[in-house]
Write a protein that holds these residues in place. Structure first.
Motif, PDB file in Angstrom:
ATOM      1  N   ASP A 148       0.835  -1.213   0.000  1.00  0.00           N
ATOM      2  CA  ASP A 148       0.000   0.000   0.000  1.00  0.00           C
ATOM      3  C   ASP A 148       0.871   1.264   0.000  1.00  0.00           C
ATOM      4  O   ASP A 148       0.513   2.272  -0.618  1.00  0.00           O
ATOM      5  N   GLU A 157       3.705   5.410  -5.395  1.00  0.00           N
ATOM      6  CA  GLU A 157       4.590   5.704  -6.535  1.00  0.00           C
ATOM      7  C   GLU A 157       3.764   6.074  -7.772  1.00  0.00           C
ATOM      8  O   GLU A 157       2.871   5.321  -8.172  1.00  0.00           O
ATOM      9  N   ASP A 214      -1.438  -5.499  -1.023  1.00  0.00           N
ATOM     10  CA  ASP A 214      -1.335  -5.971   0.363  1.00  0.00           C
ATOM     11  C   ASP A 214      -1.536  -4.734   1.257  1.00  0.00           C
ATOM     12  O   ASP A 214      -0.590  -4.002   1.565  1.00  0.00           O
ATOM     13  N   ASN A 229      -1.733  -3.456   4.249  1.00  0.00           N
ATOM     14  CA  ASN A 229      -1.451  -3.676   5.681  1.00  0.00           C
ATOM     15  C   ASN A 229      -1.364  -2.352   6.458  1.00  0.00           C
ATOM     16  O   ASN A 229      -1.044  -2.352   7.646  1.00  0.00           O
TER      17      ASN A 229
END
Ligand SMILES: Cc1ncc(C[n+]2csc(CCOP(=O)(O)OP(=O)(O)O)c2C)c(N)n1
Length: 288
Positions: A158, A163, A186, A188
């Protein structure tokens, strides 16, 4: 060039078997990082069910013939989390499990970030964040041009989604309706040294990808009952668009003293911490 025919379709392990496998992989990850003395536990542990689901529930692949032309592709764009990838590759038969403990050592095929020069079974060199989705788009386009039905899966973090290159890639994949491409985020909620929402919030992630022309699905990334169907629908190209799976996960999952703690992003456990983490994971396995 590979000549091996498609492998016989493997039966998907039961959910209980997948859960046991996930614990084994977490133990491998902890031991590998402990032996290496450096590396990234948090984001490796958060990705375990997603990677296990891919390799043992969904992807068509052939560990005895890693270059089989029709294999599904997996690119771990968040390359610093390669301990999870190496562990599942060992479990699948790509790597001798004994090699796992050479992680990050000079001359090891298991470099600190995935490197095809040393481990040719990898699909891409990653670690410089933000590039995996673009590489995956290239593979998905090649499949379309070659009239092949392999699927390309990319996993990003995440924090990595911040980017800018990801958003150009997302726009391209949506425009070209690359239904043979799946991005798994992902989610998290933690990046290198803090919470994503405080540093540069990426929410609402699913709505952003939808606006870029993607099909999106939000799941609990630790629940195989959600992980496997989401990956299978994506593999089938549901909706005729690329799929973004926003997988809510916990950084450091499975090791209580690491869970949801930014400080465990890029620090290896010491010998005592390895013992404590493995004991906790082994105890969890007993209740499965
Ligand atoms: C282009 C680039 N910039 C910076 C880094 C350094 N770096 C390594 S991991 C990381 C944070 C990644 O956070 P996230 O994508 O959320 O990964 P996870 O939480 O899953 O480990 C950063 C900034 C890098 N590898 N590549």
């Amino acid at each position: 060039m590979s000549t091996t025919a498609a492998p016989a379709a493997a039966t998907t392990p039961s959910i209980t078997d997948l859960k046991r496998m996930a614990v084994r992989l977490r133990i491998d990850i902890i031991k590998m990082l402990g032996a290496a003395g450096s590396g990234h536990p948090g984001g490796s542990l958060s990705a375990v069910e997603l990677i296990t689901g891919l390799y043992f529930g969904v992807m068509r692949h052939h560990p005895q013939d890693p270059k089989w032309a029709d294999r599904d592709r997996f690119i771990l764009s968040k390359g610093h989390c390669c301990p999870a990838l190496y562990a599942v590759m060992a479990e699948s038969g790509y790597i001798n499990p004994e090699v796992l403990m050479t992680l990050r050592k000079m001359g090891s095929p298991l470099q600190g970030h995935p490197d095809r020069r040393f481990l040719p079974a990898l699909e891409a060199n990653t670690g410089s964040l933000g590039q995996g989705l673009s590489i995956g788009i290239g593979m998905a386009l090649a499949a379309r041009l070659d009239k092949k039905d392999f699927h390309t899966f990319v996993m990003a973090g995440d924090g990595e989604i911040q980017e800018g290159q990801n958003w150009e890639a997302a726009m391209f994949a949506g425009h070209h309706k690359l239904a043979n491409l799946t991005l798994i985020v992902d989610y998290n909620h933690i990046q290198l040294d803090g919470f994503v929402k405080d540093i540069l919030n990426v929410a609402p992630l699913a709505q952003k990808f939808e606006a870029f022309g993607w099909r999106t699905v939000e799941i609990d990334g630790h629940n195989f009952d959600q992980v496997i169907p989401a990956l299978k629908e994506a593999r089938a190209g549901a909706g005729g668009k690329p799929t973004c799976i926003v997988a809510n996960t916990v950084k450091g999952k499975g090791v209580s003293f690491m869970e949801n703690k930014p400080e465990w992003h890029g620090v290896a456990p010491n010998a005592e911490q390895v013992i404590a983490a493995v004991a906790e994971l082994e105890a969890a396995a007993k209740s499965l």
